[in-house]
Design a protein around this motif. Structure first.
Motif, PDB file in Angstrom:
ATOM      1  N   ALA A   1       0.833  -1.199   0.000  1.00 26.60           N
ATOM      2  CA  ALA A   1       0.000   0.000   0.000  1.00 26.60           C
ATOM      3  C   ALA A   1       0.876   1.261   0.000  1.00 26.60           C
ATOM      4  O   ALA A   1       0.619   2.211  -0.751  1.00 26.60           O
TER       5      ALA A   1
ATOM      6  N   LEU B   1       1.424   4.445  -2.808  1.00 23.16           N
ATOM      7  CA  LEU B   1       1.163   5.853  -2.496  1.00 23.16           C
ATOM      8  C   LEU B   1       2.452   6.685  -2.409  1.00 23.16           C
ATOM      9  O   LEU B   1       2.426   7.853  -2.027  1.00 23.16           O
ATOM     10  N   LYS B   2       3.568   6.084  -2.755  1.00 21.87           N
ATOM     11  CA  LYS B   2       4.881   6.735  -2.621  1.00 21.87           C
ATOM     12  C   LYS B   2       4.939   8.062  -3.384  1.00 21.87           C
ATOM     13  O   LYS B   2       5.299   9.096  -2.822  1.00 21.87           O
ATOM     14  N   ASN B   3       4.451   8.012  -4.621  1.00 23.92           N
ATOM     15  CA  ASN B   3       4.529   9.213  -5.474  1.00 23.92           C
ATOM     16  C   ASN B   3       3.728  10.358  -4.882  1.00 23.92           C
ATOM     17  O   ASN B   3       4.174  11.493  -4.851  1.00 23.92           O
ATOM     18  N   GLN B   4       2.514   9.965  -4.399  1.00 27.03           N
ATOM     19  CA  GLN B   4       1.618  10.975  -3.826  1.00 27.03           C
ATOM     20  C   GLN B   4       2.286  11.658  -2.627  1.00 27.03           C
ATOM     21  O   GLN B   4       2.192  12.876  -2.456  1.00 27.03           O
ATOM     22  N   ALA B   5       2.956  10.823  -1.824  1.00 30.91           N
ATOM     23  CA  ALA B   5       3.599  11.361  -0.624  1.00 30.91           C
ATOM     24  C   ALA B   5       4.798  12.227  -0.991  1.00 30.91           C
ATOM     25  O   ALA B   5       4.974  13.313  -0.438  1.00 30.91           O
TER      26      ALA B   5
ATOM     27  N   ILE C   1      -4.748   1.668   1.887  1.00 27.77           N
ATOM     28  CA  ILE C   1      -4.617   2.745   0.896  1.00 27.77           C
ATOM     29  C   ILE C   1      -5.502   3.920   1.292  1.00 27.77           C
ATOM     30  O   ILE C   1      -5.068   5.062   1.321  1.00 27.77           O
ATOM     31  N   ASN C   2      -6.767   3.580   1.626  1.00 23.01           N
ATOM     32  CA  ASN C   2      -7.714   4.649   1.960  1.00 23.01           C
ATOM     33  C   ASN C   2      -7.237   5.461   3.157  1.00 23.01           C
ATOM     34  O   ASN C   2      -7.258   6.680   3.145  1.00 23.01           O
TER      35      ASN C   2
ATOM     36  N   GLU D   1      -3.983   7.338   2.327  1.00 21.85           N
ATOM     37  CA  GLU D   1      -4.277   8.407   1.371  1.00 21.85           C
ATOM     38  C   GLU D   1      -4.875   9.623   2.112  1.00 21.85           C
ATOM     39  O   GLU D   1      -4.507  10.773   1.861  1.00 21.85           O
TER      40      GLU D   1
ATOM     41  N   ILE E   1      -2.140  11.390   3.953  1.00 24.44           N
ATOM     42  CA  ILE E   1      -1.337  12.230   3.049  1.00 24.44           C
ATOM     43  C   ILE E   1      -2.111  13.501   2.716  1.00 24.44           C
ATOM     44  O   ILE E   1      -1.598  14.615   2.769  1.00 24.44           O
ATOM     45  N   ARG E   2      -3.417  13.275   2.417  1.00 22.26           N
ATOM     46  CA  ARG E   2      -4.238  14.387   1.942  1.00 22.26           C
ATOM     47  C   ARG E   2      -4.343  15.505   2.983  1.00 22.26           C
ATOM     48  O   ARG E   2      -4.285  16.678   2.652  1.00 22.26           O
TER      49      ARG E   2
END
Lengths: 317, 463
Positions: free
Chosen positions: B322, B326-330, B359-360, B363, B366-367
């Motif tokens: 997971a 999400l690595k890129n997003q972070a 993930i949820n 995410e 991060i958000r």
């Protein structure tokens, strides 16, 4: 082997027990007796002239009366039985049975004619038989024929629930005359010496009868009314005395042949029958179940008998 | 309602009437019996005394007169009889006459016993109670003393008040019936209210409630009804809100796509603007796609019939997967992960679903985290549970919003809707999936400091 013995023994017992009802104690030919016919305990008890019991015949059948036929036979009948049985006294064995049909009220044996007359309240008739028990004739009479007496070839039958007395010729059993009498008349005695016939009775409705009607033996006309106490229904006579029981007043009257009272006495409770044996008068008390022996108007002996003594029969040898 | 009411009422009234009638009959019977007994006793007393006047012998006129004299002083009828015709003296000869006493009675009297008769007597042409005493001397029934009393007088006595009795019984029944009517009405009133409330409910008035006025079964039923009605109402509201939200969420991207699409079609915008518009259309379409996917996911999850396959999974691997996704997003927000995994943990679960959960949650972390912050993720064992903790240093959630955070389309800041890219369904899905794994979800948060999401999932049982 034992089994066979036991079987035979049982068979014997059965046969003996089976025969028991057919044979009663015998009565000696030379024995005079007065026999009391009880109806509450159906039986006949025989007593010698001294009032000693000779034999008791207890029955399983509801006999209501009896008649002696000659010296050695007794005929037993019942109002609700359709047959009458004749037993021999000397052997105690039943001789024969006569088919009578239900409703026998009285049986009368006429010695001279040697005929048996049986009155029946169902058919309102009187039937004649010879002394072997063979039926001869039957004659229809009035309502409920019962008391009977005979004289000189004629049979006088009192119709209990009617107001007429029937005079019947015994030879051919034809009706000869009918005389008016009171209702509920019962008990009849013929006095040839006086040319009269005495008729007793209970009385009609609630009124008890207190007299004896005396009719002329030839015409049937009422010639006299003899005043007595209450309900004279039982008669008996010897040469010159007539004895009458008044069951309503428990009184015994002694009268001469003309109807004059010689003496009277209170005896028994509700006596229906009186008889004479030798010089003793015997009265049967229906309610107190006793026989009373009287001599000269005095009670000489009282004996208990089976319940409901209703009729007395006498044999003198 | 009318029917059951009428049935209960009718039954009770019937019972009352039957009871009253029975009591009346019983009382009447007992009264008569006692009175008859009493009369009989006094007759026997009188008879015994009169009997002593008889000294034996014939029954004289004087004695009869003396006995009948007693009539002057008594309400009983007394007379003496000496007529043997009346005393059945002629039996066993047939008697065509109705005698005062019968043959059986005569037998008793001869024994000196008195005879009691109750019933219709032809002679007197009425119902009587009579006692007959014998005058016996030397076994001779010289006469009898006959004492009688008409039964009619006794029943008349009992029946005198009968109208009053029947009248009062009817009035009593009516009053009782009225009371019972009111009583049942009172008892059944809540039921009636419930009935009309149910009718209203079925017509869609979900705000209907009933009064709870008692603590009996009826009261409990009313309470249960109210709870049920509240639940239905809540569900209905949620449904409405959900639908409104869904249509709202879909309408905005659609109007974007439609507006820019038309503008491009009619060549209102050119060049670089056109390029931007195209990007916008694609982005909104992606949003719609994601929204519909998530809705589908939710619907599928809430449908309990859908069988999900479970198997042993190494938890740390799934979490790592997971994080990797999400690595890129972070990275784009300069957020880095601090991880600590217990490699021994094996849970029974569905890999795709578990991954979706992580993930949820990550995410979201991060958000709502600020740039250049860290998110720590750790897994550990606690008793029989695997615990996954995801902690961020983000903006946090206000206390009042915390209980609603897992509701569909719930957003802490309503206006912020799409700016942060969330659909408002993420945590709803997480909660649902955790439940599927027989686990539970707790969220702790402090505004300005960060949020800690703890997920408990039972470990695979050792065989």
């Amino acid at each position: 082997m034992n089994y066979i013995k036991t079987f035979i023994f049982l068979l014997l017992i059965t046969v003996i027990a089976g025969c028991r009802d057919e044979k009663f104690s015998s009565i000696n030919h030379h024995q005079s007796f007065v026999a009391s016919v009880s109806i509450l305990e159906p039986s006949v008890t025989f007593y010698n002239p001294l009032g000693e019991e000779i034999a008791v015949w207890n029955f399983n059948k509801a006999y209501t009366g009896a008649a002696l036929i000659q010296q050695d036979r007794i005929l037993l009948y019942g109002h609700q039985l359709d047959e009458a049985d004749i037993y021999e006294l000397s052997s105690g064995k039943k001789l024969q049975t006569i088919k009578t049909g239900i409703g026998t009220t009285n049986v009368y044996y006429e010695e001279k004619e040697k005929k048996i007359f049986i009155a029946n309240s169902e058919r309102n008739s009187v039937t004649s038989y010879d002394d072997k028990g063979n039926k001869l004739n039957e004659l229809e009479l009035r309502n409920y024929p019962m008391s009977m007496a005979s004289y000189n070839g004629k049979l006088y039958v009192v119709n209990y629930k009617d107001t007429l007395l029937s005079v019947v010729n015994m030879e051919n059993l034809k009706l000869e005359a009918e005389w008016p009498i009171a209702k509920s008349s019962n008990g009849v005695l013929i006095i040839p010496e006086e040319n009269t016939i005495w008729i007793g009775g209970h009385g009609e409705g609630s009124r008890p009868n207190q007299s004896i009607d005396v009719l002329d033996l030839q015409t049937g006309n009422l010639v006299d009314k003899i005043k007595v106490s209450m309900m004279p229904i039982g008669f008996s006579r010897n040469e010159d005395v007539v004895y009458i029981v008044n069951h309503g007043a428990n009184e015994l009257y002694a009268m001469d042949l003309k109807g004059n009272t010689l003496w009277k006495t209170e005896v028994g409770a509700n006596p229906f029958s009186v008889a004479i044996i030798e010089d003793e008068v015997v009265v049967a008390g229906y309610d107190d179940h006793k026989l009373y022996f009287l001599k000269n108007g005095q009670i000489t002996k009282e004996i208990y008998t089976n319940k409901g003594p209703f009729q007395l029969l006498v044999r003198e040898v | 309602m009318k029917k059951i009411f009428a049935k209960i009422w009718g039954l009770i009234v019937l019972f009352i009437v039957v009871t009253i009638v029975f009591m009346y009959v019983l009382t009447d019977y007992l009264y008569e019996q006692l009175y008859v007994e009493d009369t009989e006793a006094s007759m026997i007393e009188v008879g015994d005394k009169l009997q002593t006047k008889y000294k034996g012998g014939k029954v004289t006129d004087a004695l009869i007169a003396e006995i009948e004299d007693y009539n002057t002083y008594s309400n009983l009828d007394v007379f003496a009889v000496r007529n043997p015709r009346e005393l059945s003296a002629c039996v066993p000869f047939e008697i065509d006459y109705d005698t005062l006493i019968g043959p059986n009675e005569r037998q008793h009297l001869l024994q000196g016993e008195s005879v009691t008769k109750i019933g219709y007597e032809e002679r007197f042409q009425r119902q009587i109670i009579s006692v007959i005493f014998p005058l016996v001397d030397q076994n001779r029934l010289e006469g009898i003393i006959y004492i009688y009393y008409p039964l009619a007088k006794i029943t008349e006595l009992a029946n005198e008040e009968v109208l009053l009795l029947i009248g009062s019984a009817i009035i009593f029944s009516c009053i009782l019936a009225a009371f019972v009517y009111q009583g049942i009405k009172h008892i059944l009133r809540p039921l009636k209210e419930l009935q009309s409330a149910v009718e209203k409910m079925s017509n869609g008035e979900y705000s209907t409630r009933v009064n709870v006025s008692s603590k009996d079964e009826m009261g409990k039923l009313s309470e249960a009804f109210n709870e049920m009605a509240a639940a239905i109402e809540r569900e209905d509201d949620q449904q409405k809100t959900f639908l409104a939200t869904v249509s709202h969420e879909l309408r905005t991207p659609i109007s974007y796509v439609k507006g820019y699409g038309e503008a491009i079609q009619k060549n209102y915008i050119e060049g670089k603007e056109r390029e931007q518009a195209m990007n916008l259309i694609v982005r909104e379409a992606e949003r719609m796609e994601r929204l519909t996917n998530e809705l589908l996911e939710l619907v599928r999850g809430s449908n309990e019939n859908t069988a999900v396959e479970f198997y042993p999974i190494v938890l740390s691997e799934t979490v790592r997967e997971a994080i990797r996704l999400l690595k890129n997003q972070a990275d784009s927000k300069d957020i880095h992960f601090v991880t600590s995994f217990d490699e021994q943990i094996i849970v029974e679960g569905n890999e795709e679903k578990l991954k979706q959960i992580f993930i949820n949650v990550i995410e979201n972390a991060i958000r709502y985290s600020n740039n250049d912050s860290k998110i720590s993720i750790l897994t550990k064992m606690m008793k029989d549970n695997a615990v996954i903790e995801i902690t961020d240093q983000g903006i946090g959630i206000p206390d009042k919003d915390l209980p609603h955070i897992t509701e569909r389309f719930y957003r802490v800041k309503k206006a912020r809707s799409r700016a942060d890219g969330g659909s408002g369904l993420g945590l709803s899905i997480v909660e649902q999936l955790v439940k599927q794994h027989k686990g539970n979800l707790t969220i702790q948060s402090e505004v300005g400091k960060g949020t800690k999401v703890t997920i408990n999932i039972p470990m695979m049982e050792e065989l």
